[in-house]
Write a protein that holds these residues in place. Structure first.
Motif, PDB file in Angstrom:
ATOM      1  N   ILE A 445       0.846  -1.202   0.000  1.00 33.47           N
ATOM      2  CA  ILE A 445       0.000   0.000   0.000  1.00 33.47           C
ATOM      3  C   ILE A 445       0.879   1.249   0.000  1.00 33.47           C
ATOM      4  O   ILE A 445       0.633   2.210  -0.729  1.00 33.47           O
ATOM      5  N   ALA A 446       1.927   1.216   0.827  1.00 34.06           N
ATOM      6  CA  ALA A 446       2.846   2.355   0.874  1.00 34.06           C
ATOM      7  C   ALA A 446       3.615   2.490  -0.441  1.00 34.06           C
ATOM      8  O   ALA A 446       3.777   3.592  -0.977  1.00 34.06           O
ATOM      9  N   LYS A 447       4.068   1.345  -0.976  1.00 32.87           N
ATOM     10  CA  LYS A 447       4.862   1.373  -2.203  1.00 32.87           C
ATOM     11  C   LYS A 447       4.049   1.887  -3.385  1.00 32.87           C
ATOM     12  O   LYS A 447       4.564   2.602  -4.251  1.00 32.87           O
ATOM     13  N   ASP A 759      -8.511  -1.701  -6.753  1.00 35.98           N
ATOM     14  CA  ASP A 759      -7.077  -1.424  -6.650  1.00 35.98           C
ATOM     15  C   ASP A 759      -6.373  -2.492  -5.809  1.00 35.98           C
ATOM     16  O   ASP A 759      -5.305  -3.002  -6.179  1.00 35.98           O
ATOM     17  N   LEU A 760      -6.970  -2.827  -4.671  1.00 37.59           N
ATOM     18  CA  LEU A 760      -6.333  -3.784  -3.767  1.00 37.59           C
ATOM     19  C   LEU A 760      -6.354  -5.199  -4.346  1.00 37.59           C
ATOM     20  O   LEU A 760      -5.386  -5.955  -4.188  1.00 37.59           O
ATOM     21  N   LEU A 761      -7.445  -5.564  -5.015  1.00 37.82           N
ATOM     22  CA  LEU A 761      -7.486  -6.885  -5.650  1.00 37.82           C
ATOM     23  C   LEU A 761      -6.440  -6.984  -6.753  1.00 37.82           C
ATOM     24  O   LEU A 761      -5.736  -7.996  -6.870  1.00 37.82           O
ATOM     25  N   SER A 762      -6.318  -5.944  -7.553  1.00 40.72           N
ATOM     26  CA  SER A 762      -5.305  -5.947  -8.618  1.00 40.72           C
ATOM     27  C   SER A 762      -3.908  -6.016  -8.042  1.00 40.72           C
ATOM     28  O   SER A 762      -3.044  -6.766  -8.522  1.00 40.72           O
ATOM     29  N   LEU A 763      -3.669  -5.240  -6.985  1.00 44.86           N
ATOM     30  CA  LEU A 763      -2.368  -5.237  -6.336  1.00 44.86           C
ATOM     31  C   LEU A 763      -2.067  -6.609  -5.748  1.00 44.86           C
ATOM     32  O   LEU A 763      -0.950  -7.136  -5.877  1.00 44.86           O
ATOM     33  N   GLY A 764      -3.056  -7.200  -5.098  1.00 45.34           N
ATOM     34  CA  GLY A 764      -2.866  -8.519  -4.499  1.00 45.34           C
ATOM     35  C   GLY A 764      -2.615  -9.593  -5.533  1.00 45.34           C
ATOM     36  O   GLY A 764      -1.726 -10.431  -5.376  1.00 45.34           O
ATOM     37  N   MET A 765      -3.383  -9.577  -6.629  1.00 48.23           N
ATOM     38  CA  MET A 765      -3.201 -10.591  -7.679  1.00 48.23           C
ATOM     39  C   MET A 765      -1.827 -10.486  -8.321  1.00 48.23           C
ATOM     40  O   MET A 765      -1.153 -11.487  -8.576  1.00 48.23           O
TER      41      MET A 765
END
Length: 981
Positions: A445-447, A759-765
């Motif tokens: 999240i920070a990155k 956003d978080l799902l894309s980042l996680g995947m």
């Protein structure tokens, strides 16, 4: 007698030891795997602690790449000492990456990490590939990484270092799964031993010498490999730990271990040799040959092995005994050892000297010179016991003249400033899967700069505190709980015993500080090394406790928090995780529990505390309807605490790609009946002085939606039903019953909730290289000047598309169960049993009793080691008895296929966000959903099923058993499944 090298010479030659060191590691893996192994702070922190306080001025560094092209670019840029490739070996048709790299850089050792339980055929294939040094098994415990680093260093250094007296332990086993468990245990004991020795070093050079003289661990997988090591290093071996069955002469030999023990016995007298086997008939043979033996299937195996190492390799305190085993005294350091020897009874001194115990104890402490002198103390060569005693005391006096006694390590508690950080670790060891995922996403999240991307809402991780897994191990050890658990106590007895036990002192200090500085309620959650991992999720299997943390007495707050931690520890040994692990072929004793303590997200409304929104989002949707697509994902939302979602109650479900698309509900009146009708909160006043107990549900209060309306917490999520107009208004500022629709957010975008989730799902995947599931909570402060908060709570990988096989359902065969709403991708060919709820007697009001009866029949199958098909009505595993059958995991642990059947008056949607559903998919079980009155989509032939032979039945449930196995197929591409007659 061997040459005794002068101590000064030894000290000056310290830099000649351990010349090969792994300082640069190339890791080839997905980005998430790289984070698991390094960036979550676990490997880096463990290496820092293991290396830094051992006076070694460097820490290995990991360079991550995603493929072979990036690997070659990295290899051109820097010198690499070790290459680790991490992948599912069963998915690999070849080892092209490893082979290509090895051809270009043949001197760099390559180690492979695998998630898979390797078959003998696969192991044989790997052994035939010269480019792979070893293959290790990844079970979620990152200590295996430290073991790999030390193993490679030992392998490279043993030839040179053995000439200077460095000792070794040989492990002989051909199972990567097993030696991946055992090597970390041995290394942990050795490094613990080394760290203790540093406290007694005379000076820096002496301490550094002890570090580099620590025993090495050697590994052999065949008889020939083991004998070559034994012949080469016979004078440097502390002991051998060997399997019984392993390859000899190119074939698996069931007696290799005994033959190896005989050969070693002929070469070396009085030598510690430990045999291990899963075949109990080997125990009697080992006993007849006077060999130590451990049963690999013992629930106490890891503990027993650790005990054996301590007792036989000279680790730990020196225990003085009479020849018959009676203990006289213990010496933890050289000063006490010398003092006890002065007055030791003659028969005890003779016993220890003649069995080389003194020599072994010093050799394990890297005091090779003293060990060499005491190794050749033959009592028969001395005129008397008194002469022998004087000689031993002189050796000790000469060598340890300036020996210093042990130091006490100071504990530094957390400061108030430390408490402001988002993620804090208490104690050492692993973070565990759940906390690791949170720490990883916190960094991501920070990155990615998501924290402040959206106006008026902050994306964050709530303050989190993790008690490392080593505290769990110390808690179990210090309270002698292994023997208690071995007696198979009931869950209530386990909870009571654990809460009566004491946490390690440093953990108590940390928890007292935490309750002083943190004033809001706390969620105390499990974070085991297996939980939320790619090995197995254990989702919801362990317990979570909410601590109100609101009592005015700090001692009450501390007791509640420490009891919650201990109850999480206790839940490791409850029936659900034990059965869950057994079905997955995992030893529950492998499990190590970290504990995650988080601020409970929410707002205070009088005495109540709860968030405006809780949610679970999945990047893959098993049940899309037009125009949805599976890869667009699905989200479940609820008012209040997330318990309603994870336990499969009524919540709001939508696609993040189509947030304005209404649910498949025919009328406003039906919407009113089927939408969320209650929510969960914590009553801080009622629970302030509560005594925690094993049942985790007592802390929650279930309230009607009207209470949230009184609290004015529905502004962003509520609508109003108008009976007069038979319509729903997307506002709470109309008269009429309130509904939880989330329309102000999803339809009118009052909060960018959908964008954040995407956003978080894309980042996680992207980071995991797989589909993911996330949990979150949104806090909307009553104080309008404060920013709203999207709190990221958890992430775990979803097991989607893992099966490569193609399932053909086109065979013209008669079936008794068919569905086009299934999950899985698999053949089932070994199920002989069916547990099903009798459709002729089913009554929804008796669902609790029905769950108990299913559990009774399931327990019968558990004792027999049999699996089954389980058929019931409504949702299985829900906590809402009016939506289906409220089964706990241990009540359905033997099911390989779950069939949920709708009835005319019972048609809930599958609870996709629940822990039950996630565990079902992740453990590769099959799932069938049979809709009511829609035979084109699915059916159950009840007439046929009711005529099958009944083995046992209760009032509502039947157990059918047939000699011929039922055959079932599920095609994960088409979502179709069939169970054949």
């Amino acid at each position: 007698m061997e040459k005794f090298v002068d101590m000064k010479t030894r000290f000056s030659g310290v830099h000649d030891l351990m010349k090969f060191r792994v300082t640069e590691i190339l890791l080839i893996s997905t980005e998430y795997d790289a984070y698991v192994l390094e960036e979550d702070g676990q490997l880096a922190e463990q290496i820092y602690h293991q290396f830094n306080d051992l006076s070694i001025p460097f820490i290995p560094r990991i360079h991550w790449v995603a493929n072979s092209e990036e690997a070659f670019e990295e290899l051109k840029m820097r010198t690499i000492h070790l290459i680790i490739t991490m992948s599912r070996i069963s998915d690999m048709s070849s080892f092209e990456v490893e082979t290509t790299i090895h051809e270009a850089y043949p001197t760099i050792p390559i180690v492979m990490l695998s998630y898979d339980r390797l078959t003998p055929e696969m192991i044989a294939k790997i052994r035939g590939i010269s480019c792979i040094n070893r293959v290790f098994h990844w079970s979620g415990d990152n200590k295996v990484l430290l073991a790999i680093i030390k193993y490679i260093e030992d392998q490279q250094n043993v030839e040179a270092d053995s000439r200077l007296g460095v000792q070794a332990i040989l492990l002989v086993d051909d199972s990567p799964v097993y030696y991946s468990q055992i090597l970390p245990i041995i290394y942990t004991e050795i490094l613990t031993q080394t760290r203790c020795l540093l406290l007694h070093a005379m000076n820096v050079s002496h301490g550094l010498l002890r570090v580099r003289l620590r025993p090495k661990i050697l590994l052999a997988e065949t008889y020939e490999e083991a004998m070559e090591i034994i012949r080469t290093y016979r004078y440097n071996l502390l002991g051998v730990i060997s399997d019984v069955r392993f390859p000899k002469d190119g074939a698996l030999n069931p007696s290799s271990g005994f033959e190896l023990a005989q050969s070693v016995g002929e070469m070396i007298t009085n030598f510690p040799f430990l045999l291990q086997s899963e075949e109990l008939e080997n125990a009697e043979k080992a006993k007849s040959l006077n060999l130590h033996f451990l049963n690999k299937n013992s629930p106490n195996l890891l503990h027993d092995l650790r005990t054996y190492i301590l007792e036989n390799y000279g680790f730990g305190s020196f225990v003085f005994k009479y020849p018959d085993g009676r203990v006289i005294a213990e010496a933890s350091d050289i000063t006490n050892l010398e003092r006890i020897i002065r007055d030791l009874p003659d028969e005890s001194l003779y016993y220890h000297a003649s069995n080389y115990h003194f020599s072994r104890w010093f050799r394990a402490r890297a005091e090779v010179e003293v060990a060499d002198k005491l190794r050749f103390v033959d009592p028969k060569e001395f005129g008397s016991i008194s002469d022998m005693r004087n000689y031993i005391l002189k050796v000790l006096n000469d060598y340890f003249l300036k020996y210093q006694s042990g130091l006490i390590l100071d504990f530094e508690g957390l400061s108030k400033k430390d408490m402001e950080n988002a993620f804090i670790k208490l104690g050492t060891g692993s973070l565990g899967g759940k906390a690791r995922g949170i720490a990883f996403m916190n960094s991501m999240i920070a990155k990615s700069r998501l924290a402040d991307k959206y106006e008026d809402i902050k994306v964050k991780v709530p303050r989190s505190f993790v008690i490392g897994s080593d505290v769990f191990e110390r808690f179990i050890e210090e309270n002698n709980l292994y023997s208690f658990i071995a007696c198979c106590p009931k869950e209530e007895e386990i909870a009571q015993k654990f809460t009566e036990s004491f946490l390690p002192a440093t953990a108590q200090v940390n928890l007292r500080l935490l309750t002083q500085y943190i004033k809001c309620p706390l969620a105390v959650r499990s974070s085991s090394i297996l939980e939320d991992s790619r090995v197995l999720p254990f989702a919801g299997i362990y317990h979570t406790y909410v601590v109100p943390n609101s009592h005015e007495d700090p001692e009450v707050r501390f007791k509640q928090l420490s009891d919650a931690v201990k109850l999480v520890y206790a839940s490791v040994f409850y029936a659900a995780p034990v059965q869950y692990a057994k079905n997955a072929d995992i030893r529950i004793q492998e499990e190590k529990m970290a504990v995650l303590i988080q601020e409970l997200v929410g707002e205070r409304y009088g005495d109540l505390y709860y968030p405006a929104i809780s949610g679970v989002a999945q990047s893959y949707n098993f049940y899309p309807y037009n125009p949805m697509k599976p890869e667009e994902g699905t989200v479940s939302l609820a008012l209040g605490l997330g318990k309603a979602i994870v336990e499969g109650e009524r919540v709001y479900r939508f696609s993040p790609a189509h947030p304005k698309l209404n649910p498949l509900i025919s009328s406003p009146d039906e919407y009113l009946k089927k939408s969320q009708n209650a929510f969960y909160a914590v009553n801080l006043k009622a629970s302030a002085d509560i005594t925690l107990r094993a049942d985790e549900d007592y802390i929650y209060e279930k309230l009607p939606i009207s209470q949230a309306n009184k609290d004015q917490s529905l502004e962003y999520i509520g609508s109003t039903y108008s009976a007069e107009n038979d319509c729903i208004f997307d506002t709470v500022y109309q008269p009429g019953p309130k509904l939880v629709t989330f329309a102000p957010i999803l339809k009118y975008n009052r909060l960018p909730l959908t964008q954040i989730i995407n956003d978080l799902l894309s980042l996680g995947m992207k980071s995991f290289g797989a589909n993911v599931e996330i949990e979150f909570a949104v806090n909307i402060p009553k104080d309008k000047s404060k920013p709203k908060e999207f709190n990221f709570l958890q992430i775990r990988p979803m097991v989607i598309g893992r099966e490569a096989l193609q399932v053909n359902l086109d065979e013209p065969r008669e079936s008794w169960c068919f569905s086009q709403r299934t999950i899985g991708n698999r053949f089932f060919q070994s199920i002989h049993d069916i547990i099903f709820v009798n459709p002729e007697t089913f009554q929804l009001q008796d669902s609790v009793q029905i769950a108990s009866e299913i559990g009774e029949l399931n327990n019968l199958l558990f004792k027999e080691g049999r699996r089954c098909i389980l058929i019931g009505f409504g949702r299985m595993g829900t906590s809402d008895r009016w939506l289906g059958i409220p089964l706990s995991w241990e009540q359905m642990s033997q099911a390989l296929i779950i069939v949920e059947v709708d009835r005319k008056d019972l048609r809930p949607e599958p609870s996709l966000g629940s822990h039950f559903f996630h565990n079902l998919t992740a453990t590769n079980m099959g799932y069938f959903h049979i809709q009511y009155d829609n035979e084109d989509q699915g059916k159950v032939d009840w007439d046929w099923l009711l005529n099958q032979p009944v083995l046992q039945q209760t009032k509502y449930v039947k157990l059918v058993r047939r000699d011929e196995a039922f055959e079932a197929k599920i095609d994960g591409r088409s979502f179709k499944g069939i169970i054949y007659k």
